[in-house]
Write a protein that holds these residues in place. Sequence first.
Motif, PDB file in Angstrom:
ATOM      1  N   UNK A   4       1.847 -32.615   1.333  1.00  0.00           N
ATOM      2  CA  UNK A   4       2.963 -32.113   0.569  1.00  0.00           C
ATOM      3  C   UNK A   4       2.846 -32.402  -0.898  1.00  0.00           C
ATOM      4  N   UNK A   5       3.746 -33.178  -1.433  1.00  0.00           N
ATOM      5  CA  UNK A   5       3.826 -33.408  -2.862  1.00  0.00           C
ATOM      6  C   UNK A   5       3.155 -34.713  -3.264  1.00  0.00           C
ATOM      7  N   UNK A   6       2.080 -35.070  -2.585  1.00  0.00           N
ATOM      8  CA  UNK A   6       1.454 -36.352  -2.874  1.00  0.00           C
ATOM      9  C   UNK A   6       2.213 -37.460  -2.163  1.00  0.00           C
ATOM     10  N   UNK A   7       3.449 -37.736  -2.605  1.00  0.00           N
ATOM     11  CA  UNK A   7       4.330 -38.653  -1.892  1.00  0.00           C
ATOM     12  C   UNK A   7       5.644 -37.963  -1.668  1.00  0.00           C
ATOM     13  N   UNK A  50      10.809 -27.574  -7.774  1.00  0.00           N
ATOM     14  CA  UNK A  50       9.619 -26.762  -7.499  1.00  0.00           C
ATOM     15  C   UNK A  50       8.405 -27.681  -7.539  1.00  0.00           C
ATOM     16  N   UNK A  51       7.601 -27.659  -6.508  1.00  0.00           N
ATOM     17  CA  UNK A  51       6.363 -28.441  -6.500  1.00  0.00           C
ATOM     18  C   UNK A  51       5.176 -27.523  -6.277  1.00  0.00           C
ATOM     19  N   UNK A  52       4.199 -27.585  -7.148  1.00  0.00           N
ATOM     20  CA  UNK A  52       3.035 -26.705  -7.061  1.00  0.00           C
ATOM     21  C   UNK A  52       1.772 -27.530  -6.858  1.00  0.00           C
ATOM     22  N   UNK A  99       0.563 -40.147 -11.553  1.00  0.00           N
ATOM     23  CA  UNK A  99       1.264 -40.332 -12.816  1.00  0.00           C
ATOM     24  C   UNK A  99       2.526 -39.477 -12.823  1.00  0.00           C
ATOM     25  N   UNK A 100       3.677 -40.111 -13.030  1.00  0.00           N
ATOM     26  CA  UNK A 100       4.941 -39.400 -13.230  1.00  0.00           C
ATOM     27  C   UNK A 100       5.231 -38.377 -12.127  1.00  0.00           C
ATOM     28  N   UNK A 101       5.044 -38.780 -10.875  1.00  0.00           N
ATOM     29  CA  UNK A 101       5.347 -37.889  -9.760  1.00  0.00           C
ATOM     30  C   UNK A 101       4.236 -36.937  -9.392  1.00  0.00           C
ATOM     31  N   UNK A 102       3.163 -36.895 -10.174  1.00  0.00           N
ATOM     32  CA  UNK A 102       1.999 -36.070  -9.863  1.00  0.00           C
ATOM     33  C   UNK A 102       0.938 -36.937  -9.192  1.00  0.00           C
ATOM     34  N   UNK A 103       0.038 -36.293  -8.463  1.00  0.00           N
ATOM     35  CA  UNK A 103      -1.147 -36.991  -7.988  1.00  0.00           C
ATOM     36  C   UNK A 103      -2.329 -36.046  -8.007  1.00  0.00           C
ATOM     37  N   UNK A 104      -3.490 -36.605  -8.239  1.00  0.00           N
ATOM     38  CA  UNK A 104      -4.755 -35.887  -8.118  1.00  0.00           C
ATOM     39  C   UNK A 104      -5.517 -36.544  -6.985  1.00  0.00           C
ATOM     40  N   UNK A 105      -5.847 -35.764  -5.966  1.00  0.00           N
ATOM     41  CA  UNK A 105      -6.483 -36.317  -4.777  1.00  0.00           C
ATOM     42  C   UNK A 105      -7.661 -35.444  -4.361  1.00  0.00           C
ATOM     43  N   UNK A 106      -8.369 -35.890  -3.334  1.00  0.00           N
ATOM     44  CA  UNK A 106      -9.599 -35.250  -2.900  1.00  0.00           C
ATOM     45  C   UNK A 106      -9.438 -34.672  -1.510  1.00  0.00           C
ATOM     46  N   UNK A 107      -9.846 -33.426  -1.344  1.00  0.00           N
ATOM     47  CA  UNK A 107      -9.990 -32.839  -0.032  1.00  0.00           C
ATOM     48  C   UNK A 107     -11.353 -33.250   0.548  1.00  0.00           C
ATOM     49  N   UNK A 116       1.643 -31.445  -7.779  1.00  0.00           N
ATOM     50  CA  UNK A 116       2.524 -31.578  -8.918  1.00  0.00           C
ATOM     51  C   UNK A 116       3.813 -32.313  -8.615  1.00  0.00           C
ATOM     52  N   UNK A 117       4.463 -32.762  -9.666  1.00  0.00           N
ATOM     53  CA  UNK A 117       5.766 -33.400  -9.556  1.00  0.00           C
ATOM     54  C   UNK A 117       6.834 -32.365  -9.227  1.00  0.00           C
ATOM     55  N   UNK A 118       7.943 -32.785  -8.632  1.00  0.00           N
ATOM     56  CA  UNK A 118       9.067 -31.866  -8.410  1.00  0.00           C
ATOM     57  C   UNK A 118       9.733 -31.544  -9.746  1.00  0.00           C
ATOM     58  N   UNK A 119       9.683 -30.269 -10.145  1.00  0.00           N
ATOM     59  CA  UNK A 119      10.156 -29.857 -11.468  1.00  0.00           C
ATOM     60  C   UNK A 119      11.238 -28.788 -11.345  1.00  0.00           C
TER      61      UNK A 119
END
Length: 462
Positions: A4-7, A50-52, A99-107, A116-119
């Motif tokens: 989902x949204x990282x967390x 909105x989370x992308x 960072x700030x509700x965002x995450x960068x992760x690996x498939x 992305x963060x919920x915006x």
Amino acid sequence: MRRGMGTADGWGGDRLVVRASNQTTERILTKDDLLGYMQSGCKPRSRWRIGTEHEKLGFNTADNRRINYEQISNVLRSLERRFGWQPIMEGDNIIGVKLDGQSVTLEPGGQFELSGAPLETLHQTCGEVNSHLYQVKAIAEEMGISFLGIGFDPTWEQEDVPMMPKGRYKLMKSYMPTVGGLGLDMMFRSCTIQVNLDFESEKDMVEKFRIGLCLQPIATALFANSPFKERKPNGYLSWRSKIWTDTDAARCGNLPFVFDEGFGFERYVEHALDVPMYFVYRNGTYVDCLGMSFRDFMEGKLPSLPGVYPTMDDFESHLSTLFPEVRLKKFLEMRGADGGPWKMICALPALWVGLLYDEEAQRQAADLVADWSRDDRDYLLEEVAKTGLRTPFRGRTVLDLSRDVVEIAKGGLLRRGFDEASFLGELENVLDSGVCAADTLLHKYNTVWNQSVDPVYAEYQY
């Protein structure tokens, strides 16, 4: 996989956490706890966000080979040093940053994903995407690497793709071939764009879920961008979409029960309990629970963890291993689009926000699909992957239907009042021409590229 949204915490609402030791919990979870977790996703319209998410393929610019874990870890560490991201670790390995509700992760194959963060607005969402791509591009250029916006690796065979050092992926790699023919393609070579949306009530969730399942093939057709496999056309416009029809029938697909009378949170929880498990994460280790039952886990009867009961974190993790076209957590995930260029990343949330975050647009969308049958939905899911916008449907084409859908979404965005309708511009270009990205790639392959896929790396990199 598609998380989902990282967390999930970023979407608000309190999580029930039952603390676990090796053998016991403070309190045993009940099905009512799981139901309460799902119900806690309901939010007033003022709190909808909105989370992308988008994935991209990293490659070496010298020879177009996929980047390895060492290179990816260098990118992640550079994000940490230069831009203030915080590391996400698994043992000694960095597997992401946040960072700030965002995450960068690996498939599994090193596909680089921004969750992305919920915006609140699409302007914020597109700004987030632009900032991320700027940071990654600045780092990547110095390393002689780049990232490709496409739905499936056009060149390399699965054995050419390095597997990321995450324990869950080792388990899944062994399991996928036992339940479907294309699961490893999904894991190692596919890329998607996804948008995550909120709901107000159980009734609202059900209507959004049904609209989403019906119209997911429209997104697939508009965003189709994966016509190549191992240097040749694969016979599909969206091979990524085809992959999901032969990955694991127990956890993928159109979920026909969502259209049953009385469907709601409880029925989805029942479904989740019946989907076979992958793993349980304990003390920094992924415990093999492949094919086991979460119902048995609820009773402390897992063969691999006898006497151990699940926490709510375990249930969250299990939900993340379900892969239907629309996935329910404490929000809804729209999962039908191929990866693509940055303007298409912004266009996907524009489509779904326009359809589902305005009452009149949602009503129009519900009316549009109200009399579609299960056969209609299954037909679209199967055929659109092959023929895209040209797919015949109920006396018209998917192109005709897509025009109706985008027009509804545009009206919804205009009524939202945030001046967001321009983000549909790329989709309107597709509709005006009747040509999706995959059509363009195939045309270039057969003409100016002289039946080579190599130019895609230069022309379609971020």
